[in-house]
Write a protein that holds these residues in place. Structure first.
Motif, PDB file in Angstrom:
ATOM      1  N   ASP A  78       0.807  -1.212   0.000  1.00  0.00           N
ATOM      2  CA  ASP A  78       0.000   0.000   0.000  1.00  0.00           C
ATOM      3  C   ASP A  78       0.848   1.272   0.000  1.00  0.00           C
ATOM      4  N   VAL A  79       2.162   1.141   0.152  1.00  0.00           N
ATOM      5  CA  VAL A  79       3.050   2.296   0.110  1.00  0.00           C
ATOM      6  C   VAL A  79       3.976   2.126  -1.090  1.00  0.00           C
ATOM      7  N   THR A  80       3.812   2.995  -2.069  1.00  0.00           N
ATOM      8  CA  THR A  80       4.621   2.947  -3.286  1.00  0.00           C
ATOM      9  C   THR A  80       4.999   4.358  -3.698  1.00  0.00           C
ATOM     10  N   LEU A  93       8.325   8.892   2.917  1.00  0.00           N
ATOM     11  CA  LEU A  93       7.531   7.676   3.101  1.00  0.00           C
ATOM     12  C   LEU A  93       8.282   6.615   3.896  1.00  0.00           C
ATOM     13  N   LYS A  97       6.607   5.417   7.309  1.00  0.00           N
ATOM     14  CA  LYS A  97       6.096   4.041   7.347  1.00  0.00           C
ATOM     15  C   LYS A  97       7.109   3.041   7.887  1.00  0.00           C
ATOM     16  N   LEU A 102      10.842   0.576  -1.237  1.00  0.00           N
ATOM     17  CA  LEU A 102       9.551   0.996  -1.775  1.00  0.00           C
ATOM     18  C   LEU A 102       9.418   0.501  -3.212  1.00  0.00           C
TER      19      LEU A 102
END
Length: 139
Positions: A78-80, A93, A97, A102
């Motif tokens: 969900d983190v890109t 990010l 996170k 990533l």
């Protein structure tokens, strides 16, 4: 100095389907000298698995790598970042996170991966992390 993710990312990331067993994934990581793979269904990114995940989420729990599927232990994706995002976006990010890698996604398709080591080499090539990240692998 690079300004965009595409300038420092590893392109053509190794991707596996969720039903591949962890033994195969571990061998692929060894053979390709990488510490992570992207889990995809077709061109859709479903998750990320690292070498640490293999140990912590499978082996340390008594799991069998030959019968555990990578989709069972993959972290969500969900983190890109996008290839045209600024490097600062990746740094932000990763901090927010608490991740070290990533996936890079363009038009919904994974096209690369950027690591904390990639950023360290780019931002401060004399740092200890940059030295470690740039060093040849131990064999």
């Amino acid at each position: 100095m690079a300004r965009k993710i595409r300038e420092i990312m590893t392109s053509s990331p190794v991707c596996v389907s969720p039903d591949v067993d962890l033994g195969q994934v571990a061998r692929r990581m060894r053979d390709e000298n990488i510490g992570d793979v992207l889990v995809t269904e077709g061109d859709t990114l479903r998750g990320v698995v690292t070498d640490r995940d293999l140990v912590v989420r499978c082996m340390a729990e008594g799991g069998d790598p030959s019968s555990t599927r990578v989709g069972d232990i993959a972290s969500s994706a969900d983190v890109t970042v996008g290839p045209d995002d600024d490097l600062g976006t990746a740094v932000h990010l990763m901090r927010e996170k608490s991740v070290r890698r990533l996936p890079v996604v363009e038009n919904g398709k994974p096209v690369g991966i950027v690591s904390i080591g990639d950023l360290a080499i780019e931002r401060d090539e004399k740092s200890a992390l940059a030295d470690i990240s740039a060093a040849s692998p131990n064999r």
